[in-house]
Scaffold this motif. Structure first.
Motif, mmCIF file in Angstrom:
data_model
loop_
_atom_site.group_PDB
_atom_site.id
_atom_site.type_symbol
_atom_site.label_atom_id
_atom_site.label_comp_id
_atom_site.label_asym_id
_atom_site.label_seq_id
_atom_site.Cartn_x
_atom_site.Cartn_y
_atom_site.Cartn_z
ATOM 1 N N LEU A 127 -1.357 3.776 -2.262
ATOM 2 C CA LEU A 127 -2.813 3.557 -2.278
ATOM 3 C C LEU A 127 -3.419 4.171 -1.020
ATOM 4 O O LEU A 127 -2.768 4.189 0.026
ATOM 5 C CB LEU A 127 -3.116 2.060 -2.285
ATOM 6 C CG LEU A 127 -2.491 1.207 -3.386
ATOM 7 C CD1 LEU A 127 -2.733 -0.275 -3.094
ATOM 8 C CD2 LEU A 127 -3.094 1.587 -4.735
ATOM 9 N N TYR A 142 -2.529 -9.673 -5.441
ATOM 10 C CA TYR A 142 -3.408 -9.510 -4.277
ATOM 11 C C TYR A 142 -4.880 -9.755 -4.651
ATOM 12 O O TYR A 142 -5.761 -8.948 -4.386
ATOM 13 C CB TYR A 142 -3.166 -8.156 -3.601
ATOM 14 C CG TYR A 142 -1.742 -8.092 -3.087
ATOM 15 C CD1 TYR A 142 -1.403 -8.686 -1.890
ATOM 16 C CD2 TYR A 142 -0.733 -7.523 -3.861
ATOM 17 C CE1 TYR A 142 -0.082 -8.707 -1.447
ATOM 18 C CE2 TYR A 142 0.588 -7.538 -3.428
ATOM 19 C CZ TYR A 142 0.903 -8.136 -2.221
ATOM 20 O OH TYR A 142 2.205 -8.175 -1.798
ATOM 21 N N VAL A 198 0.844 -1.202 0.000
ATOM 22 C CA VAL A 198 0.000 0.000 0.000
ATOM 23 C C VAL A 198 0.883 1.257 0.000
ATOM 24 O O VAL A 198 0.636 2.212 -0.736
ATOM 25 C CB VAL A 198 -0.956 0.002 1.228
ATOM 26 C CG1 VAL A 198 -1.684 1.331 1.372
ATOM 27 C CG2 VAL A 198 -1.970 -1.127 1.115
ATOM 28 N N ILE A 223 -6.498 -0.604 1.633
ATOM 29 C CA ILE A 223 -6.685 -1.964 1.103
ATOM 30 C C ILE A 223 -7.774 -2.642 1.927
ATOM 31 O O ILE A 223 -7.852 -2.442 3.151
ATOM 32 C CB ILE A 223 -5.370 -2.773 1.146
ATOM 33 C CG1 ILE A 223 -5.562 -4.162 0.520
ATOM 34 C CG2 ILE A 223 -4.820 -2.901 2.559
ATOM 35 C CD1 ILE A 223 -4.250 -4.901 0.293
ATOM 36 N N LEU A 275 -7.862 -2.600 -4.105
ATOM 37 C CA LEU A 275 -6.667 -1.803 -3.828
ATOM 38 C C LEU A 275 -7.006 -0.328 -4.070
ATOM 39 O O LEU A 275 -6.957 0.164 -5.178
ATOM 40 C CB LEU A 275 -5.512 -2.245 -4.718
ATOM 41 C CG LEU A 275 -5.164 -3.740 -4.632
ATOM 42 C CD1 LEU A 275 -4.016 -4.091 -5.565
ATOM 43 C CD2 LEU A 275 -4.780 -4.122 -3.201
#
Ligand code: N01
Length: 533
Positions: free
Chosen positions: A460, A527, A455, A463, A532
């Motif tokens: 990002l 992932y 992340v 998550i 995300l």
């Protein structure tokens, strides 16, 4: 887009036991994040801070009941016997905290009351019982799967004039030497307590509801030679444990019980009985004791025959005989059945004479007998896994509480994340892997660190898993459990120890090796199952 500047901390960790300590180490020392850990206790250690009852110890062997990451500490740390006492485990955890300068970021005597996610800011606000509130981008709940005591409210419980305690919060000033002690409960905790208390109590009365299968632990002192060999073997030990099912430091059997002759089965059971260790007896003798009813019965019959052999009074031996499948978390002890041969120990079967009430003087059973006591010990277990979560006010997207999201039964993706609760990571949340805890905890904390690191690198905002991924993981865990005999017996591993609570799956029973492979697969598929950002 990250919110680095706005938060009091990058991450808040709730709990300073095995999981919280390692989470602090990984997130702060390795990722360089600012982290604050909160724990309501007066010291670190989690379970091992609170569970100070006589006999408290680990029933996984000492060499595997540790972190694998601190290799320097593994080279210098020693302990007395095959199994670690509560004091030794607590000292070990305190030492880890000291070695890595972790204490400055651990705020003790501070309970957490709530954790609320603000969608606009992308921040969590964590409020404490001391009236403080802090914001963070990440929240790691390291609450411990067995930290909320189950303390049944028997009629008259508060009228007892002696000392009444739950093993999960044993007070330092309580001594039982020479006293009339009663203990309710004969699970892992109750049986450990019985073994220790039998040796020192004036009289010990054991109030047993459901008899369980006990095998010897084979506990014995260790010498210098043991540690020299052990230190040379650690690479292999960790490698083997992390690929295995229960990560208890032995090779799990690949042989089906009914594929060998009756005499060979007896030989294997006897050899492992003499060697000791509950997990080894269940998983190291044969591969299918928890899958094949016939194999399970063979193991159960073997243990039952030992009860008859060891316990001198036939009536007591009869009461100690389990009637269910051998399919709870296995128990091992030093001289459990032998304890009942002592003159100062008596057994009351609550199946035959249930508890009527607790009185100022003791405990009265349905046959009218008053068992007079100075100390009454509740070894009655815990509201496992979900209990500690349900006590907190945790709110995710749209103000939805975790309680609302979970409804009747808890769920997660991979035991760690919950949909609608961005950047919240549970260590040993519902449907985590059923295995030796420190090794499973390390796996999950490393996974959480990978997620957080990803992340951060991709910048990002957050998550979280998809609801679909969470539902599929829960279904998979239920399916795997359903293929075994575990759900056929009521116990805390399905939440079935709490009155009124329906049975639910709380663990991934396919083992640590498979769990770790699943985590690798998810990461390799970019992932998969996660949203995300
Ligand atoms: O709890 P339990 P525990 N009236 O739920 C009885 C870990 N642990 O604290 O079976 C009368 O297993 C209950 O009876 P029944 C380990 O993972 C680890 O012992 O429900 N009795 C049972 O006998 C373990 O599995 C270590 O009929 C009542 C007992 O109380 C987990 O903790 C050491 C009752 C509860 O047994 C939990 O073990 C110790 C009632 N109303 C524990 N309610 C290590 O070595 C409950 N009981 C690492």
């Amino acid at each position: 887009m990250s919110n680095k500047k706005n938060a009091d901390f990058d991450a808040i960790v709730i709990g300073a036991g095995f999981a919280g300590i390692y989470a602090l180490y990984k997130l702060r020392n390795e990722l360089g994040l600012s982290v604050r850990v909160f724990d309501k206790a007066g010291g670190v250690g989690g379970t091992w801070y609170w569970n100070r009852y006589p006999g408290a110890m680990s029933d996984s062997e000492g060499f595997i009941y540790q972190y694998s990451f601190d290799r320097d500490l593994l080279r210098e740390w020693t302990w007395e016997k095959r199994y670690l006492s509560q004091k030794e485990i607590l000292a070990y955890l305190e030492r880890v905290v000291e070695r890595h300068d972790l204490s400055e970021d651990i705020q003790l005597r501070t309970s957490v009351e709530s954790a609320v996610y603000d969608e606009t800011e992308g921040l969590w606000t964590v409020a404490t019982g001391t009236g403080e509130a802090f914001t963070s981008r990440y929240v790691v709940t390291a609450l411990g799967p067995l930290s909320t005591s189950h303390f049944p409210d028997f009629k008259g419980r508060d009228s007892f004039e002696g000392r009444i305690v739950h093993t999960g919060s044993w007070p330092d000033d309580l001594q039982i030497e020479g006293k009339r002690v009663g203990v309710i409960g004969t699970g892992s905790t109750g049986t450990q307590f019985v073994c220790a208390a039998a040796k020192v109590a004036g009289h010990l009365t054991v109030f047993q509801r459901t008899p369980q299968y006990n095998v010897p632990s084979g506990n014995a002192p260790l010498d210098e030679d043991y540690f020299i060999k052990l230190r040379e073997d650690y690479d292999r030990i960790w490698d083997q444990a992390k690929k295995s099912r229960v990560a208890c430091g032995f090779e799990e059997s690949q042989t089906a019980a009914m594929s060998v002759s009756a005499s060979e089965r007896q030989r294997v059971f006897q050899e492992n009985w003499e060697r000791g260790n509950g997990f080894r007896f269940m998983f190291g003798t044969f591969s299918d004791l928890i899958f094949d009813p016939e194999a399970n019965k063979e193991a159960a019959d073997f243990i039952k025959s030992k009860i008859d052999e060891i316990v001198e009074d036939p009536e007591t031996a009869r009461k100690l005989q389990p009637t269910d499948y051998y399919a709870k978390r296995p128990i091992c002890n030093e001289d459990y059945y032998e304890s009942y041969n002592r003159e100062n120990v008596s057994l009351v079967s609550l199946k035959e004479t249930p508890i009527r009430e607790i009185t100022p003087k003791g405990l009265v059973t349905e046959d009218g007998v008053e068992h007079e006591l100075d100390v009454l010990v509740f070894a009655t277990g815990f509201e496992a896994v979900e209990g500690s979560y349900r006590q907190l006010d945790i709110r995710g997207r749209g103000g939805v509480t975790l309680e609302e999201h979970w409804g009747d039964a808890p769920s997660s993706y991979l035991g760690v994340n919950v949909s609608g609760f961005p950047n919240m990571f549970m260590v040993y949340g519902p449907n985590s892997v059923f295995s030796n805890l420190p090794t499973a905890i390390e796996t999950q904390v490393e996974w959480i660190t990978d997620l957080v690191s990803m992340v951060e690198e991709r910048e990002l905002p957050s998550i979280e898993p998809t609801l679909k991924a969470e539902e599929e993981w829960t279904d998979l865990c239920a399916e795997i459990a359903g293929n075994s005999l575990f759900p056929k017996v009521d116990s805390w591993i399905f939440g079935a120890n709490i009155p009124g609570r329906k049975k639910r799956v709380l663990f991934y029973f396919a083992g640590l090796g498979n769990y770790r492979q699943k985590l690798r697969d998810v990461a390799e598929a970019d992932y998969e199952g996660f949203l995300l950002g």
